[in-house]
Design a protein around this motif. Structure first.
Motif, PDB file in Angstrom:
ATOM      1  N   SER A 254      -7.302   4.127   9.586  1.00 11.40           N
ATOM      2  CA  SER A 254      -6.586   3.128  10.150  1.00 11.40           C
ATOM      3  C   SER A 254      -5.868   2.036   9.029  1.00 11.40           C
ATOM      4  O   SER A 254      -4.820   1.568   9.334  1.00 11.40           O
ATOM      5  CB  SER A 254      -7.427   2.368  11.101  1.00 11.40           C
ATOM      6  OG  SER A 254      -7.970   3.049  11.829  1.00 11.40           O
ATOM      7  N   ILE A 255      -6.611   1.892   8.152  1.00 11.15           N
ATOM      8  CA  ILE A 255      -5.890   0.954   6.887  1.00 11.15           C
ATOM      9  C   ILE A 255      -4.664   1.475   6.321  1.00 11.15           C
ATOM     10  O   ILE A 255      -3.746   0.895   6.252  1.00 11.15           O
ATOM     11  CB  ILE A 255      -7.196   0.754   5.959  1.00 11.15           C
ATOM     12  CG1 ILE A 255      -8.169  -0.231   6.454  1.00 11.15           C
ATOM     13  CG2 ILE A 255      -6.446   0.052   4.722  1.00 11.15           C
ATOM     14  CD1 ILE A 255      -9.353  -0.442   5.267  1.00 11.15           C
ATOM     15  N   CYS A 258      -1.923   1.262   9.219  1.00  7.27           N
ATOM     16  CA  CYS A 258      -1.620  -0.150   9.098  1.00  7.27           C
ATOM     17  C   CYS A 258      -0.522  -0.347   7.953  1.00  7.27           C
ATOM     18  O   CYS A 258       0.329  -1.218   8.293  1.00  7.27           O
ATOM     19  CB  CYS A 258      -2.722  -1.065   9.188  1.00  7.27           C
ATOM     20  SG  CYS A 258      -3.483  -1.180  10.754  1.00  7.27           S
ATOM     21  N   CYS A 259      -1.002  -0.156   6.696  1.00  9.32           N
ATOM     22  CA  CYS A 259      -0.165  -0.404   5.605  1.00  9.32           C
ATOM     23  C   CYS A 259       1.252   0.265   5.728  1.00  9.32           C
ATOM     24  O   CYS A 259       2.051  -0.249   5.304  1.00  9.32           O
ATOM     25  CB  CYS A 259      -0.642  -0.313   4.246  1.00  9.32           C
ATOM     26  SG  CYS A 259      -2.215  -1.209   3.942  1.00  9.32           S
ATOM     27  N   ASP A 263       1.683  -3.073   9.770  1.00 11.08           N
ATOM     28  CA  ASP A 263       1.054  -3.630  10.969  1.00 11.08           C
ATOM     29  C   ASP A 263      -0.012  -4.819  10.647  1.00 11.08           C
ATOM     30  O   ASP A 263      -1.194  -4.305  10.475  1.00 11.08           O
ATOM     31  CB  ASP A 263       0.762  -2.666  11.991  1.00 11.08           C
ATOM     32  CG  ASP A 263       0.027  -3.223  13.297  1.00 11.08           C
ATOM     33  OD1 ASP A 263      -0.072  -4.447  13.513  1.00 11.08           O
ATOM     34  OD2 ASP A 263      -0.267  -2.469  14.252  1.00 11.08           O
ATOM     35  N   SER A 266      -3.076  -5.473  13.050  1.00  5.00           N
ATOM     36  CA  SER A 266      -4.001  -4.514  13.475  1.00  5.00           C
ATOM     37  C   SER A 266      -4.993  -4.303  11.973  1.00  5.00           C
ATOM     38  O   SER A 266      -5.949  -4.094  12.028  1.00  5.00           O
ATOM     39  CB  SER A 266      -3.422  -3.063  13.599  1.00  5.00           C
ATOM     40  OG  SER A 266      -2.420  -3.313  14.746  1.00  5.00           O
ATOM     41  N   LEU A 267      -4.066  -4.683  10.749  1.00  4.59           N
ATOM     42  CA  LEU A 267      -4.768  -4.391   9.545  1.00  4.59           C
ATOM     43  C   LEU A 267      -5.956  -5.769   9.336  1.00  4.59           C
ATOM     44  O   LEU A 267      -7.078  -5.410   8.995  1.00  4.59           O
ATOM     45  CB  LEU A 267      -4.115  -4.665   8.425  1.00  4.59           C
ATOM     46  CG  LEU A 267      -4.591  -4.631   6.989  1.00  4.59           C
ATOM     47  CD1 LEU A 267      -5.207  -3.310   6.649  1.00  4.59           C
ATOM     48  CD2 LEU A 267      -3.077  -4.860   5.909  1.00  4.59           C
ATOM     49  N   ALA A 271      -9.894  -4.631   8.926  1.00  3.20           N
ATOM     50  CA  ALA A 271     -10.670  -5.294   7.614  1.00  3.20           C
ATOM     51  C   ALA A 271     -11.664  -5.856   8.267  1.00  3.20           C
ATOM     52  O   ALA A 271     -12.826  -5.773   7.542  1.00  3.20           O
ATOM     53  CB  ALA A 271      -9.469  -6.040   7.081  1.00  3.20           C
ATOM     54  N   LEU A 286      -9.223  -5.128   0.075  1.00  2.03           N
ATOM     55  CA  LEU A 286      -8.733  -5.420   1.186  1.00  2.03           C
ATOM     56  C   LEU A 286      -7.938  -6.550   1.557  1.00  2.03           C
ATOM     57  O   LEU A 286      -6.814  -6.787   2.268  1.00  2.03           O
ATOM     58  CB  LEU A 286      -9.808  -5.116   2.068  1.00  2.03           C
ATOM     59  CG  LEU A 286      -9.440  -4.661   3.636  1.00  2.03           C
ATOM     60  CD1 LEU A 286      -8.574  -3.733   3.715  1.00  2.03           C
ATOM     61  CD2 LEU A 286     -10.874  -4.472   4.273  1.00  2.03           C
ATOM     62  N   ILE A 290      -4.117  -7.710   2.879  1.00  2.00           N
ATOM     63  CA  ILE A 290      -3.519  -8.519   3.758  1.00  2.00           C
ATOM     64  C   ILE A 290      -2.665  -9.408   3.487  1.00  2.00           C
ATOM     65  O   ILE A 290      -1.498  -9.516   3.967  1.00  2.00           O
ATOM     66  CB  ILE A 290      -4.830  -9.101   4.408  1.00  2.00           C
ATOM     67  CG1 ILE A 290      -5.825  -8.178   5.135  1.00  2.00           C
ATOM     68  CG2 ILE A 290      -4.311 -10.279   5.419  1.00  2.00           C
ATOM     69  CD1 ILE A 290      -7.146  -8.538   5.862  1.00  2.00           C
ATOM     70  N   GLN A 293       0.789  -7.670   2.998  1.00  2.00           N
ATOM     71  CA  GLN A 293       1.608  -7.447   4.198  1.00  2.00           C
ATOM     72  C   GLN A 293       1.967  -8.759   5.015  1.00  2.00           C
ATOM     73  O   GLN A 293       2.864  -8.619   5.715  1.00  2.00           O
ATOM     74  CB  GLN A 293       0.457  -6.654   4.959  1.00  2.00           C
ATOM     75  CG  GLN A 293       0.136  -5.419   4.691  1.00  2.00           C
ATOM     76  CD  GLN A 293       1.104  -4.410   4.619  1.00  2.00           C
ATOM     77  OE1 GLN A 293       2.233  -4.263   5.459  1.00  2.00           O
ATOM     78  NE2 GLN A 293       1.147  -3.570   3.786  1.00  2.00           N
TER      79      GLN A 293
END
Length: 300
Positions: A254-255, A258-259, A263, A266-267, A271, A286, A290, A293
Motif C-alpha cells: 500500500s505504501i 500510495c507513493c 495519494d 491514503s499514505l 502509515a 515513513l 509523507i 508527498q
C-alpha cells in the motif's frame, strides 16, 4: 572545583613535572611520576573535575612513553579520553557549547593516540574506534560518528560482528538524513551476506523499500536484488528474500502504491497502521515519505 582547588591542581601538576626535569627523566623517577599523576587524576575525578583528570592522565601517558611502556601509555590515553568526554557531557547537559570544542577535540585526540599504540591487526583497535563513535553519538555528533563506524568496519572480519556494525551504520546514516548513502549500505548488507537472521533480514529489507521510495534511484543504478525485492513484493511472490508476515507485506504494498500515485491521505492512513511493525529509523523514513508527498514538496 573552586578557584583554590584549581590553583591546588595547577601547583601539584607543575610540581610533578618539575621533579621529573630535576631528576633528568631516569626511568625509576618516571615510574614515580606516573603514580603521582595517576593519584592526582583520581583526586580530580573524585572532585568531579573530569577535564583536569584528563590532562593529568595525559601526563601519566607521557611518562609511560618515556619508560617505553606503550600499552600503559595507551591505557592512560584511554582514561584521559573518557574523562574529556565526561567533561563534554557535563557541559552538554547544562546546554553549554564551546565553539572551540576543547574537551571534545581533546577526547578524540586521546582516543587516536591510544589507537596508534596497538598493532593494525589488534581487535582492541576496533573496540577503541567503536567507543569513540558511541561517545560521539551520545553527544549527538552523529555525522562525525559515521566516519569512525566506517573505519571500524574496515577492521572487522568476523561475519556476525560485521553484520551488526553495518546494521548500526545503516541506522546511523538514516538518523543523519543521508538516505542515498543509507540505501547503498542497505544494498551492500543484503548483497554481501548470505546468512542473515530472519529478523534482521526483515528489518534490512523494509528499510531498503522505504529508502528506495525516498531516494528514487535511477533504474539503471539499482542493483538486481533491489529490483527483485520490489518485483517480489508487488507480485506477492513467496521468497526467502522477503520474510514479511502477511500484514506487513500488505502495508508495504500500500505504501508503494500510495507513493507511486501520490495519494497523500491514503499514505498517512497506511502509515498510522504500519508504524507498529517499524523501527524508530523506519518510522522516520515513513514520516519523510509523507513530507515528500505534501503538495508543497511534490513536483510531478
Amino acid at each position: 572545583m573552586s578557584t583554590d582547588l584549581s590553583v591546588s591542581f595547577d601547583e601539584q601538576y607543575i610540581n610533578i613535572n618539575t621533579k621529573l626535569k630535576k631528576r633528568f627523566m631516569r626511568k625509576p623517577n618516571v615510574s614515580e611520576a606516573t603514580n603521582e599523576f595517576i593519584g592526582l587524576a583520581i583526586q580530580c575525578e573524585h572532585s568531579e573535575q573530569p577535564s583536569f583528570a584528563g590532562q593529568t592522565y595525559i601526563g601519566a601517558a607521557k611518562c609511560e612513553a618515556l619508560a617505553g611502556n606503550h600499552l600503559g601509555e595507551a591505557e592512560h590515553y584511554l582514561s584521559a579520553a573518557r574523562q574529556f568526554f565526561k567533561a563534554e557531557q557535563k557541559l552538554s547537559a547544562l546546554k553549554f557549547y564551546s565553539p572551540d570544542r576543547e574537551n571534545l577535540e581533546a577526547g578524540i585526540g586521546c582516543f587516536m593516540q591510544a589507537l596508534s599504540k596497538y598493532p593494525e591487526t589488534s581487535p582492541i583497535r576496533t573496540s577503541i574506534i567503536m567507543e569513540l563513535a558511541s561517545n560521539l553519538v551520545s553527544l549527538n555528533h552523529k555525522l562525525e560518528a559515521v566516519a569512525y563506524y566506517e573505519q571500524a568496519l574496515d577492521t572487522v572480519s568476523e561475519g556476525t560482528m560485521k553484520l551488526m556494525y553495518m546494521r548500526n551504520l545503516l541506522n546511523l546514516l538514516i538518523d543523519c538524513g543521508k538516505f542515498d548513502i543509507a540505501l547503498q549500505m542497505g544494498n551492500t548488507i543484503y548483497d554481501s551476506n548470505t546468512n542473515i537472521p530472519e529478523g534482521i533480514l526483515t528489518e534490512i529489507q523494509v528499510s531498503r523499500v522505504l529508502l528506495a521510495l525516498l531516494v528514487e534511484p535511477d533504474e539503471n543504478s539499482k542493483p538486481k536484488s533491489l529490483k527483485l525485492l520490489f518485483t517480489d513484493l508487488m507480485n506477492d511472490t513467496e521468497s526467502e528474500a522477503i520474510p514479511f508476515n502477511t500484514d506487513l507485506r500488505l502495508k508495504l504494498q500500500s505504501i508503494v502504491i500510495c507513493c507511486t500515485v501520490a495519494d497523500l491521505q491514503s499514505l498517512i492512513c497506511v502509515a498510522a497502521d504500519t508504524k507498529q511493525y517499524l523501527t524508530t529509523q523506519q518510522s522516520e523514513l515513513l514520516q519523510a515519505l509523507i513530507s515528500e508527498q505534501r503538495p508543497e514538496n511534490y513536483n510531478h
